[in-house]
Design an enzyme around this catalytic site. Structure first.
Site, PDB file in Angstrom:
ATOM      1  N   GLY A  31      -5.011  20.820  84.321  1.00  0.00           N
ATOM      2  CA  GLY A  31      -3.845  21.617  84.685  1.00  0.00           C
ATOM      3  C   GLY A  31      -2.544  21.141  84.068  1.00  0.00           C
ATOM      4  O   GLY A  31      -1.527  21.820  84.178  1.00  0.00           O
ATOM      5  N   CYS A 240     -16.371  52.131  89.916  1.00  0.00           N
ATOM      6  CA  CYS A 240     -16.367  52.497  88.497  1.00  0.00           C
ATOM      7  C   CYS A 240     -17.034  53.860  88.308  1.00  0.00           C
ATOM      8  O   CYS A 240     -18.138  54.088  88.799  1.00  0.00           O
ATOM      9  CB  CYS A 240     -17.096  51.436  87.677  1.00  0.00           C
ATOM     10  SG  CYS A 240     -17.306  51.917  85.950  1.00  0.00           S
ATOM     11  N   CYS A 243     -20.351  53.062  85.925  1.00  0.00           N
ATOM     12  CA  CYS A 243     -21.503  52.256  86.356  1.00  0.00           C
ATOM     13  C   CYS A 243     -21.550  52.071  87.869  1.00  0.00           C
ATOM     14  O   CYS A 243     -22.411  51.373  88.378  1.00  0.00           O
ATOM     15  CB  CYS A 243     -21.500  50.902  85.654  1.00  0.00           C
ATOM     16  SG  CYS A 243     -20.345  49.723  86.371  1.00  0.00           S
ATOM     17  N   CYS A 265     -14.667  50.205  84.730  1.00  0.00           N
ATOM     18  CA  CYS A 265     -14.635  48.748  84.595  1.00  0.00           C
ATOM     19  C   CYS A 265     -13.754  48.346  83.413  1.00  0.00           C
ATOM     20  O   CYS A 265     -13.869  48.916  82.324  1.00  0.00           O
ATOM     21  CB  CYS A 265     -16.034  48.205  84.329  1.00  0.00           C
ATOM     22  SG  CYS A 265     -17.131  48.262  85.728  1.00  0.00           S
ATOM     23  N   CYS A 271     -19.955  46.567  82.325  1.00  0.00           N
ATOM     24  CA  CYS A 271     -20.172  47.976  82.635  1.00  0.00           C
ATOM     25  C   CYS A 271     -21.390  48.515  81.869  1.00  0.00           C
ATOM     26  O   CYS A 271     -22.261  49.168  82.439  1.00  0.00           O
ATOM     27  CB  CYS A 271     -18.917  48.769  82.264  1.00  0.00           C
ATOM     28  SG  CYS A 271     -18.880  50.446  82.909  1.00  0.00           S
TER      29      CYS A 271
END
Lengths: 294, 368
Positions: A31, A240, A243, A265, A271
């Site tokens: 980080g 979606c 899908c 998506c 997808c």
């Protein structure tokens, strides 16, 4: 005239070593933003030069590369970067999340879980999570050194006081390994939980700002919140249309001049994989492959 | 329908093909040559070499041609090429007091050793469009004189003999010179890095900052001590042979600004310097650079840092036009995903706002 010749993956080996040293330091201090001598790349700053330099530095001849932008392999900048590495490194590229060993991304984390043999390289525009609270680098570095993150908590608190909840939708700040507050790059906060305890190595490159940072595998990544106002993942009201996935991040697409819209998506590989497994959404009664190339 | 929102490889290829076509322009008109650009648009070439940090007229001309005359794009092309070049080392410091001077003016002394040499300049021309240039033109041959065999002392060196101006920092061969293209910049930055940053900085940005300092935002009472243009030799210390080898001559514009300094409890009042240096004939750039260099010395000279031109983090972080243009123009990239989260958040906030309007909240009631 000096006719240019380029090394494997464009950058010279000396530069790659310098970048790899910065990456190793970044992994050692999860980080923490490691300054590095970012090079001018043949694509503009702000268009992924940090990610490209990180990818160039870690790429080997056996790697399989996937590049996504907004979750999609087919957005113009993803294509441009993928072609860049096809041309300069000659590596195998893929659109499959599962098959890739290196995935360079802008603004998304793939929906499919990553595994330990993968590296996810993020393109980062502004690496400093405190930048919009304090514009000066000299100040923000001091704040990180002292772990002085009060300003960020005040900002989040003010959101709650004003709106009743934290009003940050993307680039939602996280704390890495219980030490450094880090900007996850402008991914939607929907993706934040995927960073936590992830088996894959996550590397972040900011070219213009000359910073590299990292989340080593299996590191704790906690989205900042308060006990009485816990972090919540963004949830779409729709599935979606292609899908039928109910738990992926969706793009909203305006379909006519009357403002009708559909949701699909953002992760195209996810997808398409679901569709090939037989999942069908409301707009996709016909097989997807036919409509795609109509 | 859905496919249309995603970019395609074909679209990129066609866009680049169209770009190449438009760059060429009308095919009935002869194509512009690099020699023409280098010879007739020479100040543009100078600017691209300066901000591109690479002294190569031919490549700079190529960059300008490829960029269709977009200077920042040309600078970007040259920079990206420069980044790939192997680095053998640093040259010996160039000595501008040994410059073969083509132009040299001072606004502080009417005359001085070596004299004022006007050289080629737009100064004192009347800015009237010249219709003669619309066709083929054959200007008169320039007036010639013998080159001065003597070295021409810098005006600031003349002032320096009386201690009226601070001395230039002493040369120290063992002191490494910073390079912000090879190390990440950190603040506060020393003057070597500041000058490097300013040398690569966008001319327009420095011009405006320098101008702002003249208008009172960090005023430092400048005089153009000297501006000189000419050729200097570049030498490289070759370890193998043990002495400095000449690599060739480059054209430089140097500007030394002379600025007021009120002195402190321990230091007598004296003039201070602002320094500008650029490849080719780049006077506006060199002068602006000198103004901003002096403004950025505020901290070192114990002056209040109040104006943008005095703020090194502000100046150095935003001076590079390749960085700036990349980040501004990256807004053209898709941001569907972030925008979608903002859209979701905005809808939520608006819904909550309207709900609150319909049913007064407890807080509002308490306030009433």
């Amino acid at each position: 005239m000096n006719a240019p010749t380029y090394n494997f993956a464009y950058l010279d080996e000396q530069t790659k070593r310098m970048i790899r040293r910065a990456i190793l330091k970044a992994i050692a201090i999860p980080g923490y933003q490691v300054p590095f001598a970012s090079r001018e790349m043949p694509m503009p700053y702000g268009w992924g030069t940090g990610g490209v330099q990180v990818t160039a530095a870690i790429l080997g001849t056996n790697d399989v590369l996937k590049v996504i932008d907004q979750g999609s392999d087919d957005t113009t900048n993803a294509i441009s970067i993928r072609k860049f590495f096809e041309k300069t490194a000659g590596v195998v590229t893929t659109t499959s999340t599962a098959d890739a060993t290196v995935i360079q991304t802008r603004h998304r984390i793939p929906e499919a879980p990553l595994h330990a043999q993968q590296v996810l390289v993020y393109q980062v525009p502004i690496p400093e999570p405190l930048r919009y609270l304090e514009p000066r680098e000299t100040e923000t570095r001091r704040m990180h050194a002292l772990g002085e993150y009060g300003l960020m908590h005040v900002k989040l608190y003010e959101d709650i006081a004003r709106f009743g909840h934290i009003a940050t939708a993307y680039a939602y700040p996280v704390k890495v390994n219980a030490r450094y507050v880090m900007d996850p790059s402008p991914t939607p906060k929907f993706d934040n939980p995927k960073m936590d305890n992830c088996p894959a190595l996550q590397l972040f490159g900011a070219g213009r700002e000359k910073r590299i940072y990292a989340i080593p595998p299996y590191t704790s990544v906690v989205s900042l919140d308060f006990e009485d106002h816990p972090f919540t993942r963004y949830k779409h009201d729709a599935c979606c249309a292609l899908c039928d996935s109910g738990d992926s991040y969706l793009d909203e697409i305006v379909t006519d001049n009357k403002g009708s819209r559909m949701f699909v998506c953002s992760d195209t590989d996810y997808c398409e994989t679901r569709q090939s497994q037989g999942h069908r959404g409301s707009e996709n009664a016909a097989p997807y492959a036919e409509s795609k190339h109509a | 329908m859905y496919v249309a929102v995603k970019g395609g490889e074909r679209a990129i290829e066609n866009a680049h093909r169209l770009l190449a076509h438009e760059r060429r322009g009308d095919r009935d008109v002869p194509e512009v040559s690099l020699a023409q650009i280098s010879g007739q648009l020479s100040l543009g070439v100078d600017r691209v070499m300066t901000e591109g940090s690479l002294y190569d007229r031919e490549l700079a001309a190529l960059a300008i041609k490829q960029a269709r005359g977009d200077m920042i794009e040309a600078i970007f092309l040259l920079r990206a090429f420069r980044a790939t070049l192997p680095r053998f080392g640093a040259s010996e410091p160039v000595d501008t007091s040994r410059m073969q001077v083509r132009r040299r003016i001072s606004s502080t002394f009417k005359d001085m050793p070596g004299g004022q040499i006007l050289g080629s300049t737009f100064d004192y021309t009347h800015r009237l469009l010249d219709p003669v240039l619309a066709g083929e033109s054959m200007p008169e041959a320039p007036a010639l004189a013998e080159a001065q065999p003597l070295a021409m002392p810098r005006v600031t060196d003349i002032l320096g003999r009386d201690g009226l101006i601070e001395s230039s920092p002493a040369e120290d061969a063992d002191q490494p010179v910073g390079d912000l293209t090879r190390d990440a910049l950190s603040f506060p930055a020393d003057r070597d890095l500041r000058l490097q940053n300013l040398a690569r900085a966008d001319e327009g940005f420095l011009l405006s900052l320098g101008y702002s300092s003249q208008r009172g935002y960090g005023r430092n009472h400048p005089f153009a001590g000297e501006i000189r243009l000419g050729e200097v030799e570049v030498e490289f210390m070759a370890e193998d042979v043990g002495f400095a080898v000449p690599l060739g001559a480059i054209t430089l514009t140097e500007c030394q600004m002379v600025n007021q300094f009120k002195g402190t409890d321990t230091e007598a009042p004296c003039f201070t310097r602002g320094y500008g240096l650029a490849f080719g004939q780049s006077e506006r750039k060199a002068m602006s650079m000198a103004l901003v260099d002096r403004a950025l010395r505020a901290r070192e000279l114990g002056e209040d840092v109040q104006a943008p031109a005095q703020d090194e983090e502000f100046v150095m972080s935003h001076s590079d036009n390749v960085q700036a243009t990349g980040f501004v123009e990256h807004l053209k990239l898709p941001h569907y995903v972030d925008f979608q989260s903002e859209l979701g958040l905005l809808r939520k906030l608006r819904k909550e706002f309207h709900e609150a309007m319909e049913t007064p909240s407890e807080m509002q009631e308490a306030a009433e």
